[in-house]
Design a protein around this motif. Structure first.
Motif, mmCIF file in Angstrom:
data_model
loop_
_atom_site.group_PDB
_atom_site.id
_atom_site.type_symbol
_atom_site.label_atom_id
_atom_site.label_comp_id
_atom_site.label_asym_id
_atom_site.label_seq_id
_atom_site.Cartn_x
_atom_site.Cartn_y
_atom_site.Cartn_z
ATOM 1 N N UNK A 388 0.827 -1.200 0.000
ATOM 2 C CA UNK A 388 0.000 0.000 0.000
ATOM 3 C C UNK A 388 0.868 1.259 0.000
ATOM 4 N N UNK A 389 1.950 1.214 0.790
ATOM 5 C CA UNK A 389 2.837 2.374 0.855
ATOM 6 C C UNK A 389 3.491 2.627 -0.501
ATOM 7 N N UNK A 390 3.870 1.568 -1.203
ATOM 8 C CA UNK A 390 4.481 1.721 -2.535
ATOM 9 C C UNK A 390 3.547 2.479 -3.466
ATOM 10 N N UNK A 391 2.270 2.083 -3.478
ATOM 11 C CA UNK A 391 1.306 2.750 -4.357
ATOM 12 C C UNK A 391 1.067 4.187 -3.915
ATOM 13 N N UNK A 392 0.927 4.405 -2.618
ATOM 14 C CA UNK A 392 0.645 5.752 -2.121
ATOM 15 C C UNK A 392 1.807 6.693 -2.388
ATOM 16 N N UNK A 393 3.038 6.227 -2.187
ATOM 17 C CA UNK A 393 4.204 7.073 -2.432
ATOM 18 C C UNK A 393 4.316 7.460 -3.897
ATOM 19 N N UNK A 394 4.035 6.485 -4.796
ATOM 20 C CA UNK A 394 4.114 6.787 -6.227
ATOM 21 C C UNK A 394 3.079 7.847 -6.617
ATOM 22 N N UNK A 395 1.847 7.670 -6.168
ATOM 23 C CA UNK A 395 0.789 8.613 -6.532
ATOM 24 C C UNK A 395 1.024 9.978 -5.903
ATOM 25 N N UNK A 396 1.503 9.995 -4.655
ATOM 26 C CA UNK A 396 1.792 11.283 -4.015
ATOM 27 C C UNK A 396 2.941 12.002 -4.697
ATOM 28 N N UNK A 397 3.850 11.241 -5.316
ATOM 29 C CA UNK A 397 4.974 11.853 -6.017
ATOM 30 C C UNK A 397 4.656 12.288 -7.429
ATOM 31 N N UNK A 398 3.413 12.049 -7.890
ATOM 32 C CA UNK A 398 3.027 12.500 -9.214
ATOM 33 C C UNK A 398 3.017 11.429 -10.280
ATOM 34 N N UNK A 399 3.148 10.146 -9.913
ATOM 35 C CA UNK A 399 3.140 9.070 -10.909
ATOM 36 C C UNK A 399 1.758 8.945 -11.541
ATOM 37 N N UNK A 400 1.733 8.499 -12.793
ATOM 38 C CA UNK A 400 0.484 8.331 -13.515
ATOM 39 C C UNK A 400 -0.314 7.186 -12.907
ATOM 40 N N UNK A 401 -1.637 7.369 -12.790
ATOM 41 C CA UNK A 401 -2.486 6.377 -12.165
ATOM 42 C C UNK A 401 -2.471 5.059 -12.937
ATOM 43 N N UNK A 402 -2.444 5.121 -14.249
ATOM 44 C CA UNK A 402 -2.428 3.913 -15.066
ATOM 45 C C UNK A 402 -1.125 3.142 -14.891
ATOM 46 N N UNK A 403 -0.010 3.862 -14.758
ATOM 47 C CA UNK A 403 1.288 3.206 -14.552
ATOM 48 C C UNK A 403 1.303 2.472 -13.208
ATOM 49 N N UNK A 404 0.777 3.106 -12.171
ATOM 50 C CA UNK A 404 0.728 2.463 -10.862
ATOM 51 C C UNK A 404 -0.182 1.241 -10.904
ATOM 52 N N UNK A 405 -1.272 1.327 -11.625
ATOM 53 C CA UNK A 405 -2.176 0.183 -11.775
ATOM 54 C C UNK A 405 -1.454 -1.006 -12.386
ATOM 55 N N UNK A 406 -0.675 -0.776 -13.427
ATOM 56 C CA UNK A 406 0.045 -1.862 -14.081
ATOM 57 C C UNK A 406 1.140 -2.432 -13.180
ATOM 58 N N UNK A 407 1.806 -1.591 -12.410
ATOM 59 C CA UNK A 407 2.862 -2.081 -11.509
ATOM 60 C C UNK A 407 2.283 -2.982 -10.412
ATOM 61 N N UNK A 408 1.127 -2.623 -9.918
ATOM 62 C CA UNK A 408 0.523 -3.412 -8.852
ATOM 63 C C UNK A 408 -0.226 -4.631 -9.362
ATOM 64 N N UNK A 409 -0.529 -4.681 -10.650
ATOM 65 C CA UNK A 409 -1.262 -5.826 -11.191
ATOM 66 C C UNK A 409 -2.751 -5.772 -10.922
ATOM 67 N N UNK A 410 -3.310 -4.563 -10.762
ATOM 68 C CA UNK A 410 -4.749 -4.430 -10.549
ATOM 69 C C UNK A 410 -5.500 -4.595 -11.864
ATOM 70 N N UNK A 411 -6.671 -5.190 -11.799
ATOM 71 C CA UNK A 411 -7.515 -5.318 -12.984
ATOM 72 C C UNK A 411 -8.348 -4.056 -13.223
ATOM 73 N N UNK A 412 -8.747 -3.396 -12.149
ATOM 74 C CA UNK A 412 -9.582 -2.202 -12.263
ATOM 75 C C UNK A 412 -8.821 -0.999 -11.718
ATOM 76 N N UNK A 413 -8.961 0.105 -12.403
ATOM 77 C CA UNK A 413 -8.269 1.316 -11.956
ATOM 78 C C UNK A 413 -8.926 1.874 -10.695
ATOM 79 N N UNK A 414 -10.185 1.497 -10.443
ATOM 80 C CA UNK A 414 -10.840 1.945 -9.213
ATOM 81 C C UNK A 414 -10.149 1.371 -7.983
ATOM 82 N N UNK A 415 -9.538 0.197 -8.116
ATOM 83 C CA UNK A 415 -8.783 -0.382 -6.997
ATOM 84 C C UNK A 415 -7.557 0.459 -6.699
#
Length: 488
Positions: A388-415
Protein backbone atom coordinates in the motif's frame (compact mmCIF):
# COMPACT_ATOMS: atom_id res chain seq x y z
CA UNK A 1 -43.40 -41.62 -23.13
CA UNK A 2 -43.85 -42.20 -19.41
CA UNK A 3 -45.86 -45.00 -17.88
CA UNK A 4 -46.72 -46.62 -14.54
CA UNK A 5 -45.56 -50.07 -13.46
CA UNK A 6 -47.39 -52.15 -10.85
CA UNK A 7 -45.16 -53.57 -8.14
CA UNK A 8 -45.76 -55.83 -5.19
CA UNK A 9 -43.90 -54.96 -2.01
CA UNK A 10 -42.47 -57.47 0.46
CA UNK A 11 -45.52 -57.33 2.69
CA UNK A 12 -47.77 -58.10 -0.27
CA UNK A 13 -49.10 -54.58 -0.89
CA UNK A 14 -49.58 -53.34 -4.43
CA UNK A 15 -47.68 -50.13 -5.21
CA UNK A 16 -47.16 -48.17 -8.44
CA UNK A 17 -43.82 -46.97 -9.81
CA UNK A 18 -43.78 -43.89 -12.08
CA UNK A 19 -41.26 -44.12 -14.94
CA UNK A 20 -40.24 -41.60 -17.61
CA UNK A 21 -37.40 -40.90 -20.03
CA UNK A 22 -35.05 -37.98 -19.38
CA UNK A 23 -33.56 -35.65 -22.01
CA UNK A 24 -30.90 -38.25 -22.85
CA UNK A 25 -33.44 -41.01 -23.44
CA UNK A 26 -32.50 -42.85 -20.26
CA UNK A 27 -35.36 -44.34 -18.28
CA UNK A 28 -35.71 -42.77 -14.84
CA UNK A 29 -38.08 -43.26 -11.94
CA UNK A 30 -40.20 -40.47 -10.50
CA UNK A 31 -40.96 -42.43 -7.33
CA UNK A 32 -43.24 -45.19 -6.08
CA UNK A 33 -46.78 -44.39 -4.89
CA UNK A 34 -49.74 -46.09 -3.24
CA UNK A 35 -52.23 -45.31 -6.00
CA UNK A 36 -52.16 -45.43 -9.77
CA UNK A 37 -53.41 -41.84 -9.99
CA UNK A 38 -50.50 -40.48 -7.93
CA UNK A 39 -47.98 -42.41 -10.02
CA UNK A 40 -49.46 -41.14 -13.31
CA UNK A 41 -49.25 -37.55 -12.07
CA UNK A 42 -45.66 -38.08 -10.99
CA UNK A 43 -44.33 -39.27 -14.36
CA UNK A 44 -46.36 -36.60 -16.14
CA UNK A 45 -44.76 -33.89 -13.96
CA UNK A 46 -41.33 -35.35 -14.64
CA UNK A 47 -41.94 -35.33 -18.40
CA UNK A 48 -43.13 -31.73 -18.21
CA UNK A 49 -39.92 -30.74 -16.42
CA UNK A 50 -37.89 -32.49 -19.09
CA UNK A 51 -39.80 -30.71 -21.87
CA UNK A 52 -39.15 -27.36 -20.15
CA UNK A 53 -35.44 -28.07 -20.15
CA UNK A 54 -35.16 -28.56 -16.38
CA UNK A 55 -32.47 -31.14 -15.85
CA UNK A 56 -31.74 -33.24 -12.82
CA UNK A 57 -33.62 -35.51 -10.50
CA UNK A 58 -35.97 -33.77 -8.05
CA UNK A 59 -35.18 -36.45 -5.48
CA UNK A 60 -31.64 -35.11 -5.16
CA UNK A 61 -33.05 -32.11 -3.31
CA UNK A 62 -33.83 -34.47 -0.42
CA UNK A 63 -30.16 -35.07 0.36
CA UNK A 64 -28.59 -33.49 3.40
CA UNK A 65 -26.68 -30.24 3.04
CA UNK A 66 -23.57 -31.85 4.58
CA UNK A 67 -23.61 -34.74 2.11
CA UNK A 68 -23.98 -32.46 -0.90
CA UNK A 69 -21.22 -30.04 0.16
CA UNK A 70 -18.65 -32.60 1.28
CA UNK A 71 -19.26 -35.23 -1.39
CA UNK A 72 -20.26 -33.19 -4.45
CA UNK A 73 -19.72 -29.45 -4.25
CA UNK A 74 -16.39 -28.98 -2.48
CA UNK A 75 -14.39 -31.70 -4.33
CA UNK A 76 -15.58 -30.48 -7.75
CA UNK A 77 -15.63 -26.70 -7.21
CA UNK A 78 -12.81 -25.08 -9.18
CA UNK A 79 -11.02 -22.68 -6.83
CA UNK A 80 -7.47 -21.93 -5.73
CA UNK A 81 -6.03 -24.30 -3.14
CA UNK A 82 -5.54 -21.48 -0.66
CA UNK A 83 -9.15 -20.41 -1.19
CA UNK A 84 -10.29 -24.01 -0.73
CA UNK A 85 -8.46 -24.13 2.58
CA UNK A 86 -10.18 -20.94 3.75
CA UNK A 87 -13.55 -22.27 2.59
CA UNK A 88 -13.13 -25.50 4.57
CA UNK A 89 -12.38 -23.64 7.79
CA UNK A 90 -15.29 -21.23 7.32
CA UNK A 91 -17.73 -24.03 6.40
CA UNK A 92 -16.82 -26.14 9.42
CA UNK A 93 -16.91 -23.19 11.82
CA UNK A 94 -19.95 -21.17 10.71
CA UNK A 95 -22.03 -22.94 8.03
CA UNK A 96 -22.11 -26.68 8.66
CA UNK A 97 -23.22 -26.54 12.34
CA UNK A 98 -26.42 -24.76 11.24
CA UNK A 99 -27.24 -26.24 7.80
CA UNK A 100 -25.47 -29.61 8.01
CA UNK A 101 -28.41 -31.87 8.84
CA UNK A 102 -31.02 -29.96 6.80
CA UNK A 103 -32.31 -31.25 3.50
CA UNK A 104 -31.55 -28.98 0.56
CA UNK A 105 -35.24 -28.65 -0.32
CA UNK A 106 -36.05 -27.45 3.22
CA UNK A 107 -33.62 -24.49 3.11
CA UNK A 108 -35.37 -21.23 2.24
CA UNK A 109 -34.56 -17.53 2.34
CA UNK A 110 -36.07 -17.40 5.80
CA UNK A 111 -33.66 -20.13 6.90
CA UNK A 112 -30.70 -18.12 5.62
CA UNK A 113 -31.88 -15.02 7.47
CA UNK A 114 -32.24 -17.08 10.67
CA UNK A 115 -28.68 -18.32 10.15
CA UNK A 116 -27.37 -14.75 9.88
CA UNK A 117 -29.15 -13.83 13.11
CA UNK A 118 -27.69 -16.95 14.76
CA UNK A 119 -24.15 -15.93 13.80
CA UNK A 120 -24.70 -12.38 15.07
CA UNK A 121 -25.86 -13.72 18.43
CA UNK A 122 -22.70 -15.82 18.63
CA UNK A 123 -20.61 -12.68 18.15
CA UNK A 124 -19.29 -13.47 14.65
CA UNK A 125 -18.03 -10.22 13.05
CA UNK A 126 -20.09 -8.67 10.25
CA UNK A 127 -17.28 -9.01 7.69
CA UNK A 128 -16.99 -12.73 8.45
CA UNK A 129 -20.75 -13.25 8.06
CA UNK A 130 -20.63 -11.41 4.76
CA UNK A 131 -17.75 -13.59 3.56
CA UNK A 132 -19.52 -16.83 4.49
CA UNK A 133 -22.80 -15.77 2.87
CA UNK A 134 -21.55 -13.96 -0.24
CA UNK A 135 -18.56 -16.08 -1.16
CA UNK A 136 -19.46 -19.56 0.09
CA UNK A 137 -23.18 -20.04 0.64
CA UNK A 138 -24.12 -18.22 -2.57
CA UNK A 139 -21.66 -20.39 -4.53
CA UNK A 140 -23.10 -23.61 -3.04
CA UNK A 141 -26.71 -22.77 -3.88
CA UNK A 142 -25.81 -21.36 -7.30
CA UNK A 143 -24.21 -24.69 -8.22
CA UNK A 144 -27.23 -26.59 -6.87
CA UNK A 145 -29.60 -24.49 -8.99
CA UNK A 146 -27.44 -24.83 -12.11
CA UNK A 147 -27.28 -28.61 -11.66
CA UNK A 148 -31.05 -28.87 -11.37
CA UNK A 149 -31.02 -29.94 -7.72
CA UNK A 150 -32.87 -26.84 -6.50
CA UNK A 151 -35.50 -24.84 -8.33
CA UNK A 152 -34.71 -21.50 -6.68
CA UNK A 153 -31.76 -19.85 -4.96
CA UNK A 154 -32.38 -19.64 -1.17
CA UNK A 155 -29.74 -17.04 -0.35
CA UNK A 156 -30.20 -14.76 -3.35
CA UNK A 157 -31.52 -11.40 -2.25
CA UNK A 158 -30.77 -12.00 1.44
CA UNK A 159 -28.86 -9.01 2.80
CA UNK A 160 -26.19 -8.96 5.48
CA UNK A 161 -25.23 -6.12 7.79
CA UNK A 162 -23.15 -3.40 6.10
CA UNK A 163 -19.41 -3.55 6.60
CA UNK A 164 -17.98 -0.02 6.71
CA UNK A 165 -14.76 0.54 4.84
CA UNK A 166 -12.20 1.86 7.28
CA UNK A 167 -9.84 4.63 6.19
CA UNK A 168 -6.57 3.24 4.88
CA UNK A 169 -3.47 4.16 6.85
CA UNK A 170 -0.14 4.23 5.05
CA UNK A 171 3.42 3.86 6.25
CA UNK A 172 5.30 7.13 5.87
CA UNK A 173 8.94 7.22 4.71
CA UNK A 174 10.04 8.17 8.24
CA UNK A 175 8.18 5.21 9.76
CA UNK A 176 9.62 2.85 7.16
CA UNK A 177 13.15 3.98 7.97
CA UNK A 178 12.58 3.28 11.66
CA UNK A 179 11.37 -0.27 10.93
CA UNK A 180 14.14 -0.83 8.38
CA UNK A 181 16.90 0.09 10.85
CA UNK A 182 15.43 -2.24 13.51
CA UNK A 183 15.40 -5.37 11.31
CA UNK A 184 17.72 -8.12 12.58
CA UNK A 185 20.06 -8.60 9.60
CA UNK A 186 20.96 -7.43 6.10
CA UNK A 187 18.95 -10.18 4.39
CA UNK A 188 15.74 -9.08 6.12
CA UNK A 189 16.49 -5.46 5.25
CA UNK A 190 17.04 -6.32 1.58
CA UNK A 191 13.77 -8.28 1.42
CA UNK A 192 11.76 -5.45 2.98
CA UNK A 193 13.42 -2.80 0.83
CA UNK A 194 12.69 -4.83 -2.30
CA UNK A 195 9.07 -5.06 -1.18
CA UNK A 196 8.68 -1.30 -0.73
CA UNK A 197 10.47 -0.64 -4.05
CA UNK A 198 8.38 -3.10 -6.08
CA UNK A 199 5.00 -3.28 -4.30
CA UNK A 200 4.86 -7.06 -4.68
CA UNK A 201 2.60 -9.31 -2.67
CA UNK A 202 4.31 -11.65 -0.20
CA UNK A 203 3.71 -14.74 -2.35
CA UNK A 204 5.16 -12.97 -5.40
CA UNK A 205 8.12 -11.57 -3.46
CA UNK A 206 9.23 -14.85 -1.87
CA UNK A 207 8.94 -16.72 -5.20
CA UNK A 208 11.25 -14.33 -7.07
CA UNK A 209 14.19 -16.12 -8.66
CA UNK A 210 17.44 -14.84 -10.11
CA UNK A 211 16.22 -15.42 -13.68
CA UNK A 212 13.26 -13.07 -13.09
CA UNK A 213 15.54 -10.02 -12.77
CA UNK A 214 17.19 -8.59 -15.88
CA UNK A 215 20.00 -6.62 -14.31
CA UNK A 216 21.09 -4.55 -17.40
CA UNK A 217 17.56 -3.23 -18.03
CA UNK A 218 16.46 -3.36 -14.36
CA UNK A 219 13.23 -5.10 -15.47
CA UNK A 220 11.63 -7.52 -12.99
CA UNK A 221 9.18 -10.09 -14.37
CA UNK A 222 6.45 -11.27 -11.99
CA UNK A 223 5.27 -14.60 -13.36
CA UNK A 224 4.70 -16.85 -10.35
CA UNK A 225 3.51 -16.83 -6.75
CA UNK A 226 3.77 -19.21 -3.83
CA UNK A 227 1.10 -19.91 -1.20
CA UNK A 228 1.55 -21.61 2.17
CA UNK A 229 -0.97 -24.33 3.04
CA UNK A 230 -1.67 -26.83 5.76
CA UNK A 231 -0.32 -30.18 4.63
CA UNK A 232 -3.72 -31.90 4.47
CA UNK A 233 -4.93 -29.26 1.99
CA UNK A 234 -1.83 -29.50 -0.23
CA UNK A 235 -2.18 -31.82 -3.26
CA UNK A 236 1.17 -33.44 -2.40
CA UNK A 237 1.10 -33.06 1.37
CA UNK A 238 3.67 -30.25 1.41
CA UNK A 239 3.61 -26.75 2.91
CA UNK A 240 4.26 -24.49 -0.10
CA UNK A 241 2.47 -24.58 -3.44
CA UNK A 242 3.92 -22.72 -6.43
CA UNK A 243 1.41 -21.25 -8.87
CA UNK A 244 2.63 -20.58 -12.39
CA UNK A 245 0.87 -17.23 -12.42
CA UNK A 246 0.52 -14.34 -9.98
CA UNK A 247 -2.77 -13.04 -8.62
CA UNK A 248 -4.86 -11.82 -11.54
CA UNK A 249 -3.53 -14.71 -13.65
CA UNK A 250 -1.38 -12.53 -15.87
CA UNK A 251 2.32 -11.74 -15.90
CA UNK A 252 3.61 -8.22 -15.45
CA UNK A 253 6.94 -6.47 -15.83
CA UNK A 254 8.09 -3.60 -13.62
CA UNK A 255 11.24 -1.52 -13.56
CA UNK A 256 13.25 -1.18 -10.35
CA UNK A 257 15.46 1.65 -9.19
CA UNK A 258 19.19 1.51 -9.85
CA UNK A 259 20.10 1.38 -6.16
CA UNK A 260 17.94 -1.66 -5.32
CA UNK A 261 19.14 -3.52 -8.42
CA UNK A 262 22.73 -2.87 -7.34
CA UNK A 263 21.97 -4.33 -3.90
CA UNK A 264 20.26 -7.37 -5.42
CA UNK A 265 23.20 -7.92 -7.76
CA UNK A 266 25.64 -7.81 -4.85
CA UNK A 267 23.41 -10.25 -2.93
CA UNK A 268 23.34 -12.68 -5.86
CA UNK A 269 27.11 -12.60 -6.22
CA UNK A 270 27.77 -12.93 -2.49
CA UNK A 271 25.47 -15.93 -2.13
CA UNK A 272 26.58 -17.54 -5.41
CA UNK A 273 22.99 -17.90 -6.60
CA UNK A 274 22.15 -19.65 -9.86
CA UNK A 275 19.40 -18.52 -12.30
CA UNK A 276 16.87 -20.96 -10.86
CA UNK A 277 17.57 -20.12 -7.20
CA UNK A 278 15.29 -18.04 -5.02
CA UNK A 279 16.40 -14.46 -4.42
CA UNK A 280 15.21 -14.73 -0.82
CA UNK A 281 15.41 -18.13 0.86
CA UNK A 282 15.39 -19.24 4.44
CA UNK A 283 18.70 -20.37 5.88
CA UNK A 284 19.12 -23.65 7.69
CA UNK A 285 20.00 -23.13 11.35
CA UNK A 286 23.49 -24.34 12.14
CA UNK A 287 23.51 -27.45 14.37
CA UNK A 288 24.62 -26.85 17.95
CA UNK A 289 28.24 -27.72 18.66
CA UNK A 290 28.87 -31.16 20.12
CA UNK A 291 29.47 -31.36 23.86
CA UNK A 292 33.16 -31.56 24.58
CA UNK A 293 34.60 -34.48 26.51
CA UNK A 294 34.67 -33.45 30.15
CA UNK A 295 36.78 -34.70 32.97
CA UNK A 296 35.15 -36.86 35.67
CA UNK A 297 35.24 -34.09 38.26
CA UNK A 298 33.20 -31.84 35.91
CA UNK A 299 30.44 -34.36 35.09
CA UNK A 300 28.15 -32.96 37.79
CA UNK A 301 26.20 -29.74 37.72
CA UNK A 302 23.82 -27.85 39.95
CA UNK A 303 20.31 -27.48 38.52
CA UNK A 304 17.84 -24.65 39.00
CA UNK A 305 16.08 -26.59 41.77
CA UNK A 306 19.27 -26.49 43.85
CA UNK A 307 20.15 -30.17 43.53
CA UNK A 308 23.24 -31.68 41.90
CA UNK A 309 22.97 -34.11 38.98
CA UNK A 310 25.40 -36.02 36.78
CA UNK A 311 25.54 -35.43 33.02
CA UNK A 312 24.54 -38.36 30.85
CA UNK A 313 21.74 -39.60 33.11
CA UNK A 314 17.97 -39.73 32.84
CA UNK A 315 17.48 -37.84 36.09
CA UNK A 316 19.66 -35.00 34.80
CA UNK A 317 17.43 -34.80 31.69
CA UNK A 318 14.05 -35.09 33.48
CA UNK A 319 14.61 -33.45 36.86
CA UNK A 320 17.66 -31.32 36.22
CA UNK A 321 16.18 -30.07 32.92
CA UNK A 322 19.58 -30.42 31.21
CA UNK A 323 19.30 -30.71 27.45
CA UNK A 324 22.98 -31.10 26.55
CA UNK A 325 23.96 -33.70 23.97
CA UNK A 326 25.16 -36.15 26.68
CA UNK A 327 21.88 -36.03 28.64
CA UNK A 328 19.75 -36.10 25.51
CA UNK A 329 21.70 -39.10 24.26
CA UNK A 330 21.14 -40.95 27.52
CA UNK A 331 17.40 -40.30 27.42
CA UNK A 332 17.18 -41.31 23.73
CA UNK A 333 19.00 -44.58 24.49
CA UNK A 334 16.64 -45.30 27.37
CA UNK A 335 13.57 -44.71 25.21
CA UNK A 336 14.98 -46.82 22.37
CA UNK A 337 15.43 -49.77 24.74
CA UNK A 338 11.87 -49.48 25.98
CA UNK A 339 10.45 -49.33 22.44
CA UNK A 340 12.53 -52.37 21.50
CA UNK A 341 10.77 -54.26 24.28
CA UNK A 342 7.38 -53.06 23.04
CA UNK A 343 6.69 -51.00 26.16
CA UNK A 344 6.18 -47.60 24.46
CA UNK A 345 4.35 -46.52 21.32
CA UNK A 346 6.78 -44.35 19.37
CA UNK A 347 5.36 -41.10 18.12
CA UNK A 348 5.32 -40.30 14.44
CA UNK A 349 8.73 -38.92 13.46
CA UNK A 350 8.85 -35.27 12.52
CA UNK A 351 8.95 -34.51 8.82
CA UNK A 352 11.96 -32.46 7.83
CA UNK A 353 10.83 -29.70 5.49
CA UNK A 354 13.58 -28.77 3.05
CA UNK A 355 11.53 -26.20 1.12
CA UNK A 356 13.59 -22.99 0.90
CA UNK A 357 10.62 -20.60 0.77
CA UNK A 358 10.33 -18.15 3.65
CA UNK A 359 7.26 -18.68 5.80
CA UNK A 360 5.21 -15.53 6.25
CA UNK A 361 4.34 -16.44 9.85
CA UNK A 362 8.02 -17.09 10.68
CA UNK A 363 9.14 -13.77 9.18
CA UNK A 364 6.41 -11.85 11.00
CA UNK A 365 7.29 -13.43 14.35
CA UNK A 366 11.08 -13.24 14.16
CA UNK A 367 11.72 -10.17 11.99
CA UNK A 368 8.75 -7.88 11.37
CA UNK A 369 7.07 -7.76 14.79
CA UNK A 370 10.29 -7.12 16.77
CA UNK A 371 11.34 -4.37 14.32
CA UNK A 372 7.88 -2.81 14.40
CA UNK A 373 7.85 -2.82 18.20
CA UNK A 374 11.33 -1.31 18.30
CA UNK A 375 10.20 1.48 15.97
CA UNK A 376 7.56 2.42 18.58
CA UNK A 377 4.93 3.60 16.10
CA UNK A 378 1.45 4.77 17.05
CA UNK A 379 -0.11 1.93 15.00
CA UNK A 380 0.72 -1.62 13.91
CA UNK A 381 1.42 -1.86 10.17
CA UNK A 382 1.45 -5.23 8.42
CA UNK A 383 3.96 -6.48 5.88
CA UNK A 384 1.24 -6.13 3.24
CA UNK A 385 1.03 -2.43 4.10
CA UNK A 386 4.38 -2.03 2.33
CA UNK A 387 2.51 -2.70 -0.91
CA UNK A 388 0.00 0.00 0.00
CA UNK A 389 2.84 2.37 0.85
CA UNK A 390 4.48 1.72 -2.54
CA UNK A 391 1.31 2.75 -4.36
CA UNK A 392 0.65 5.75 -2.12
CA UNK A 393 4.20 7.07 -2.43
CA UNK A 394 4.11 6.79 -6.23
CA UNK A 395 0.79 8.61 -6.53
CA UNK A 396 1.79 11.28 -4.02
CA UNK A 397 4.97 11.85 -6.02
CA UNK A 398 3.03 12.50 -9.21
CA UNK A 399 3.14 9.07 -10.91
CA UNK A 400 0.48 8.33 -13.52
CA UNK A 401 -2.49 6.38 -12.16
CA UNK A 402 -2.43 3.91 -15.07
CA UNK A 403 1.29 3.21 -14.55
CA UNK A 404 0.73 2.46 -10.86
CA UNK A 405 -2.18 0.18 -11.77
CA UNK A 406 0.05 -1.86 -14.08
CA UNK A 407 2.86 -2.08 -11.51
CA UNK A 408 0.52 -3.41 -8.85
CA UNK A 409 -1.26 -5.83 -11.19
CA UNK A 410 -4.75 -4.43 -10.55
CA UNK A 411 -7.52 -5.32 -12.98
CA UNK A 412 -9.58 -2.20 -12.26
CA UNK A 413 -8.27 1.32 -11.96
CA UNK A 414 -10.84 1.94 -9.21
CA UNK A 415 -8.78 -0.38 -7.00
CA UNK A 416 -5.70 1.76 -7.54
CA UNK A 417 -7.64 4.96 -6.83
CA UNK A 418 -8.03 3.84 -3.21
CA UNK A 419 -4.41 4.75 -2.60
CA UNK A 420 -4.95 8.40 -3.51
CA UNK A 421 -4.77 10.81 -0.57
CA UNK A 422 -3.68 8.17 1.96
CA UNK A 423 -0.55 9.91 3.21
CA UNK A 424 -0.96 12.36 6.10
CA UNK A 425 0.15 15.33 3.97
CA UNK A 426 -1.81 14.32 0.85
CA UNK A 427 -4.41 17.09 1.29
CA UNK A 428 -1.95 19.90 2.04
CA UNK A 429 -2.34 21.34 -1.47
CA UNK A 430 -6.12 21.45 -1.14
CA UNK A 431 -5.91 23.12 2.27
CA UNK A 432 -3.46 25.70 0.95
CA UNK A 433 -5.86 26.54 -1.87
CA UNK A 434 -8.73 26.85 0.61
CA UNK A 435 -6.73 29.19 2.84
CA UNK A 436 -5.79 31.28 -0.15
CA UNK A 437 -9.42 31.83 -1.10
CA UNK A 438 -10.70 32.43 2.43
CA UNK A 439 -7.90 34.72 3.58
CA UNK A 440 -8.83 38.42 3.14
CA UNK A 441 -6.67 40.55 0.94
CA UNK A 442 -4.15 42.48 2.97
CA UNK A 443 -4.95 46.20 2.91
CA UNK A 444 -2.76 49.13 3.96
CA UNK A 445 -3.03 49.99 7.64
CA UNK A 446 -4.48 53.44 6.97
CA UNK A 447 -7.18 52.15 4.61
CA UNK A 448 -8.79 49.65 7.04
CA UNK A 449 -12.61 50.20 7.06
CA UNK A 450 -14.27 50.81 10.41
CA UNK A 451 -17.34 49.01 11.82
CA UNK A 452 -19.81 51.74 10.80
CA UNK A 453 -18.74 51.63 7.15
CA UNK A 454 -19.02 47.81 7.11
CA UNK A 455 -22.56 47.97 8.54
CA UNK A 456 -23.57 50.60 5.96
CA UNK A 457 -22.23 48.50 3.06
CA UNK A 458 -24.01 45.43 4.41
CA UNK A 459 -27.34 47.30 4.64
CA UNK A 460 -26.99 48.59 1.05
CA UNK A 461 -26.23 45.06 -0.20
CA UNK A 462 -29.29 43.63 1.58
CA UNK A 463 -31.54 46.36 0.14
CA UNK A 464 -30.26 45.68 -3.36
CA UNK A 465 -30.93 41.94 -2.92
CA UNK A 466 -34.51 42.64 -1.76
CA UNK A 467 -35.11 44.90 -4.77
CA UNK A 468 -33.87 42.23 -7.20
CA UNK A 469 -36.08 39.59 -5.54
CA UNK A 470 -39.15 41.87 -6.02
CA UNK A 471 -38.39 42.36 -9.73
CA UNK A 472 -37.96 38.61 -10.28
CA UNK A 473 -41.26 37.87 -8.49
CA UNK A 474 -43.17 40.40 -10.63
CA UNK A 475 -41.75 38.88 -13.83
CA UNK A 476 -42.78 35.37 -12.79
CA UNK A 477 -46.35 36.52 -12.01
CA UNK A 478 -46.63 38.27 -15.39
CA UNK A 479 -45.43 35.18 -17.27
CA UNK A 480 -47.87 32.95 -15.40
CA UNK A 481 -50.83 35.25 -16.15
CA UNK A 482 -49.88 35.47 -19.83
CA UNK A 483 -49.72 31.69 -20.12
CA UNK A 484 -53.13 31.27 -18.47
CA UNK A 485 -54.79 33.78 -20.87
CA UNK A 486 -53.26 32.28 -24.00
CA UNK A 487 -55.91 30.34 -26.04
CA UNK A 488 -55.42 26.61 -26.30
Amino acid sequence: MGFTRKRRSRNGKIRYQALYEDACGVRQTAGTYATLKEADKAWQRAESRTAEGKRGDPRRAKQRFRVYVEATWLPNHRIEESTRQDYVYAINAHIMPFFGEMRLKDISSETVRNWITHLKERGVPAHRIRYCKTSILNAIFTTAVNDGILEYHPSRGVETDPVPEKPRKTITPEQFNLIYQALPDADAQLLIETDIESGLRWGELTELRVKDLDIPTRILTVSRAVVQLVRKHHPEGKRFLIKEYPKGKRWRRIKLSAQIVAKLKAHIEAEGLQPGDLLFARHRPTPPPALQIVTPENLTFEAANGRTYTHGTITAYNLGKCKCDRCRGAYATYRAKRRAKGKDNPRKPRTIDDDPHISASWFRKHCWYPARDAADLDWSPRIHDLRHAHASWLLAGGADLQVVKERLGHRKISTTERYLHTLPNADETALDALDKIRAPQAAPQGDQPNAAELERELAEAQARIAELQTVITDQLIAQTTKSALRPA
